[in-house]
Design an enzyme around this catalytic site. Structure first.
Site, PDB file in Angstrom:
ATOM      1  N   CYS A 162      -2.160  12.090  -5.711  1.00 45.76           N
ATOM      2  CA  CYS A 162      -1.992  10.480  -5.549  1.00 45.76           C
ATOM      3  C   CYS A 162      -2.674  10.057  -6.857  1.00 45.76           C
ATOM      4  O   CYS A 162      -1.809   8.937  -7.392  1.00 45.76           O
ATOM      5  CB  CYS A 162      -2.881   9.938  -4.501  1.00 45.76           C
ATOM      6  SG  CYS A 162      -3.132   8.123  -4.389  1.00 45.76           S
ATOM      7  N   CYS A 185       0.996   8.775  -6.316  1.00 45.78           N
ATOM      8  CA  CYS A 185       1.032   7.095  -6.030  1.00 45.78           C
ATOM      9  C   CYS A 185       0.344   6.147  -7.192  1.00 45.78           C
ATOM     10  O   CYS A 185       1.134   5.179  -7.382  1.00 45.78           O
ATOM     11  CB  CYS A 185      -0.057   6.850  -4.698  1.00 45.78           C
ATOM     12  SG  CYS A 185      -0.133   8.033  -3.529  1.00 45.78           S
ATOM     13  N   LYS A 240       2.678   6.359 -10.448  1.00 44.43           N
ATOM     14  CA  LYS A 240       3.682   5.803 -10.274  1.00 44.43           C
ATOM     15  C   LYS A 240       3.978   4.131  -9.886  1.00 44.43           C
ATOM     16  O   LYS A 240       4.843   3.515 -10.504  1.00 44.43           O
ATOM     17  CB  LYS A 240       4.320   6.437  -8.930  1.00 44.43           C
ATOM     18  CG  LYS A 240       5.639   6.111  -8.196  1.00 44.43           C
ATOM     19  CD  LYS A 240       5.640   4.981  -7.106  1.00 44.43           C
ATOM     20  CE  LYS A 240       4.639   5.046  -6.008  1.00 44.43           C
ATOM     21  NZ  LYS A 240       4.859   6.022  -4.729  1.00 44.43           N
ATOM     22  N   TYR A 300      11.742   8.813  -0.876  1.00 49.35           N
ATOM     23  CA  TYR A 300      10.641   8.000  -1.514  1.00 49.35           C
ATOM     24  C   TYR A 300      10.808   8.253  -3.329  1.00 49.35           C
ATOM     25  O   TYR A 300      10.880   7.215  -3.829  1.00 49.35           O
ATOM     26  CB  TYR A 300       9.338   8.439  -1.071  1.00 49.35           C
ATOM     27  CG  TYR A 300       8.860   8.060   0.201  1.00 49.35           C
ATOM     28  CD1 TYR A 300       7.772   6.802   0.174  1.00 49.35           C
ATOM     29  CD2 TYR A 300       9.234   8.390   1.557  1.00 49.35           C
ATOM     30  CE1 TYR A 300       7.226   6.811   1.442  1.00 49.35           C
ATOM     31  CE2 TYR A 300       8.593   8.186   2.670  1.00 49.35           C
ATOM     32  CZ  TYR A 300       7.537   7.331   2.803  1.00 49.35           C
ATOM     33  OH  TYR A 300       7.004   6.672   3.759  1.00 49.35           O
ATOM     34  N   GLU A 313      12.189   5.388  -5.979  1.00 50.33           N
ATOM     35  CA  GLU A 313      11.207   4.766  -6.923  1.00 50.33           C
ATOM     36  C   GLU A 313      11.507   5.202  -8.055  1.00 50.33           C
ATOM     37  O   GLU A 313      11.596   4.296  -9.069  1.00 50.33           O
ATOM     38  CB  GLU A 313      10.040   5.182  -6.151  1.00 50.33           C
ATOM     39  CG  GLU A 313       9.557   4.740  -4.780  1.00 50.33           C
ATOM     40  CD  GLU A 313       8.096   5.379  -4.276  1.00 50.33           C
ATOM     41  OE1 GLU A 313       7.632   4.783  -3.506  1.00 50.33           O
ATOM     42  OE2 GLU A 313       7.799   6.413  -4.694  1.00 50.33           O
ATOM     43  N   HIS A 318       4.757 -21.534   6.252  1.00 51.57           N
ATOM     44  CA  HIS A 318       5.709 -22.055   5.208  1.00 51.57           C
ATOM     45  C   HIS A 318       5.366 -22.610   4.208  1.00 51.57           C
ATOM     46  O   HIS A 318       4.502 -23.403   3.948  1.00 51.57           O
ATOM     47  CB  HIS A 318       6.631 -23.082   6.327  1.00 51.57           C
ATOM     48  CG  HIS A 318       7.900 -23.830   5.817  1.00 51.57           C
ATOM     49  ND1 HIS A 318       9.075 -22.951   5.849  1.00 51.57           N
ATOM     50  CD2 HIS A 318       7.994 -24.937   5.094  1.00 51.57           C
ATOM     51  CE1 HIS A 318       9.865 -23.887   5.221  1.00 51.57           C
ATOM     52  NE2 HIS A 318       9.188 -25.036   4.672  1.00 51.57           N
ATOM     53  N   GLU A 339       7.683 -15.746   6.989  1.00 51.73           N
ATOM     54  CA  GLU A 339       7.606 -16.424   8.377  1.00 51.73           C
ATOM     55  C   GLU A 339       8.611 -15.929   9.094  1.00 51.73           C
ATOM     56  O   GLU A 339       8.869 -16.222  10.330  1.00 51.73           O
ATOM     57  CB  GLU A 339       7.613 -17.986   7.977  1.00 51.73           C
ATOM     58  CG  GLU A 339       9.011 -18.270   7.290  1.00 51.73           C
ATOM     59  CD  GLU A 339       8.774 -19.709   6.857  1.00 51.73           C
ATOM     60  OE1 GLU A 339       8.594 -20.572   7.848  1.00 51.73           O
ATOM     61  OE2 GLU A 339       9.113 -20.053   5.675  1.00 51.73           O
TER      62      GLU A 339
END
Length: 459
Positions: free
Chosen positions: A44, A49, A52, A180, A184, A439, A444
């Site tokens: 990671c 992660c 990346k 993934y 990516e 909003h 939303e």
């Protein structure tokens, strides 16, 4: 600690899971060592992660420039300096690795640099050093490594691990895979100005994700200039005077400068000495563990990607904490691997939690209610861009619980973290609807979805 052992706990692998288990156990007063053959921090932090995400951030600037110009800004002479970015990234990774090292030392963990292998169920050897250690308990947390299938020219490809350190950016690249990592990196290279082709052998990218997510993301990444080729795989790669010639199973051949394979990762168990310690593998080649992460050897446990349960960093950390509580605090804990929210940092990104529509049609006792919205966020509508967002809720028609939430679009990873709480808690569609909207936001829409389609349960 029993005087017959050098350590109460020896951890093999200093990634996120191994580091957490080692620190917690050492802070509890036990004598602990952790061995790492590369750099402390694991996949990671060092080659996954974290670097990346830096690359995603850097490459997304191209898109942000497009948005800025749509809002009236004039941006001239923008250029990207890959060596500057790469070196800055490496300095930050080195800093983070140093912090992991320091935190281990502060906790009282001995860090051993080298590849550890098992000689028996209590003995560990550090390859090439002549050092051996004994431990009452052992935790294996070595993670996984990229898998590349063998075919003519497969030795000419790179994987994600080499992609972080390219001496220069290629002009043309083909990224192979549909998961993934593939989507990516396709977005990363395209955003950095590389002519990018994504090749995947399956009928749709992100296999295992909701079908609407797959098809929507395909359209969106094509809008950003990525050429997507499905139902095709390499039959050969040949080096030419000007690059690499890719020949595919569909008969298409084309040249690129670099070929990157992101065709999955496999548990890093080769040569680990598992058989000498009585540690068995499952039919997928991962270390076989029970719900408490114990292996088939009564004093050896395993966590993280090497067990191939849910291969995500936060999951490895939770497994490590549960291991520590179970083994050293007499507080047995397991990890619930269901309804784990996850993100794909594609461009645009994906956030998802819970069941896909197809999974719900098998798992739910009756029909399934599907709520979907595809729309242009106000940022893109403002200047007429065609980028669209997808939001989808999957609802068990019988209980009215929201059993799945899927988002493709800007900020999807941030939204799904919070939506994951609602899905994990088993909230109903009515409770989502009773939540007042914020909003104006894209999020939303999650509490405003009204039009549904009903799909029957699959037999």
């Amino acid at each position: 600690m029993s005087s017959s052992y050098d350590y109460d706990l020896f951890v093999i692998g200093a990634g996120s899971g191994g580091v957490r288990a080692a620190r917690l156990t050492a802070m509890g007063g036990k004598k602990v060592a952790v061995a790492e053959e590369y750099r402390v921090g694991g996949t990671c932090v060092i080659r996954g992660c974290v670097p990346k995400k830096f690359m995603v951030m850097a490459s997304d600037i191209t898109h942000q420039i497009e948005v800025a110009e749509g809002f009236g800004w004039t941006i001239e002479n923008a250029s990207f300096d890959w060596p500057k970015f790469r070196d800055t990234k490496e300095n930050e990774i080195a800093r983070l690795s140093g912090l992991y090292n320091a935190n281990l030392s502060k906790a009282g963990v001995e860090v051993i640099n080298g590849r550890a292998v098992l000689k028996d169920k209590h003995t560990i050897e550090i390859v090439g050093t002549g050092q051996t250690f004994t431990a009452e308990k052992i935790l294996i947390a070595v993670g996984g490594r990229p898998y590349v299938p063998e075919f003519p020219g497969s030795d000419l490809v790179i994987t994600s691990e080499e992609a972080f350190h390219l001496p220069e950016l290629p002009k043309r690249i083909v990224v192979v895979g549909g998961g993934y990592i593939a989507v990516e990196f396709a977005g990363i290279f395209a955003g950095m100005g590389v002519e990018t082709t994504l090749v995947y052998r399956g009928p749709g990218i992100l296999r295992g994700f909701d079908d609407d997510v797959s098809s929507h993301l395909t359209r969106e990444i094509e809008r950003r200039g990525i050429k997507v080729m499905l139902s095709a795989e390499h039959t050969s790669i040949e080096k030419t005077e000007t690059g690499l010639m890719n020949t595919l199973s569909n008969g298409i051949a084309f040249e690129t400068d670099v070929v990157m394979f992101a065709t999955g990762r496999v548990p890093y168990v080769k040569g680990l000495g598992l058989e000498t310690a009585g540690v068995e593998l499952n039919d997928k080649g991962a270390i076989k563990v029970d719900e408490y992460s114990k292996t088939t050897a009564d004093n050896i446990w395993a966590v993280g990607d090497v067990t191939d349960r849910v291969n995500l960093t936060p999951v490895a950390i939770r497994e490590a904490v549960a291991f520590h509580e179970t083994v050293f605090k007499d507080n047995p804990q397991t990890v619930d691997h269901t309804n784990i929210a996850t993100a794909v940092f594609s461009q645009p990104p994906v956030g998802t939690v819970g069941l896909t529509e197809a999974e719900a049609r098998k798992a739910c006792p009756g029909a399934v209610d599907i709520y979907t919205a595809t729309f242009r966020p106000m940022k893109y509508a403002f200047y007429g861009a065609e980028h669209r967002m997808l939001m989808k809720l999957v609802v068990d028609a019988t209980s009215q619980k929201v059993v799945g939430c899927h988002i493709v679009g800007d900020d999807a990873p941030e939204m799904i973290q919070l939506a994951g709480i609602a899905v994990k808690a088993g909230l109903t569609k009515q409770q989502w609807d009773e939540t007042c909207a914020v909003h104006p936001t894209a999020a939303e829409e999650l509490v405003l979805l009204k039009e549904k389609r009903v799909v029957e349960r699959l037999p």
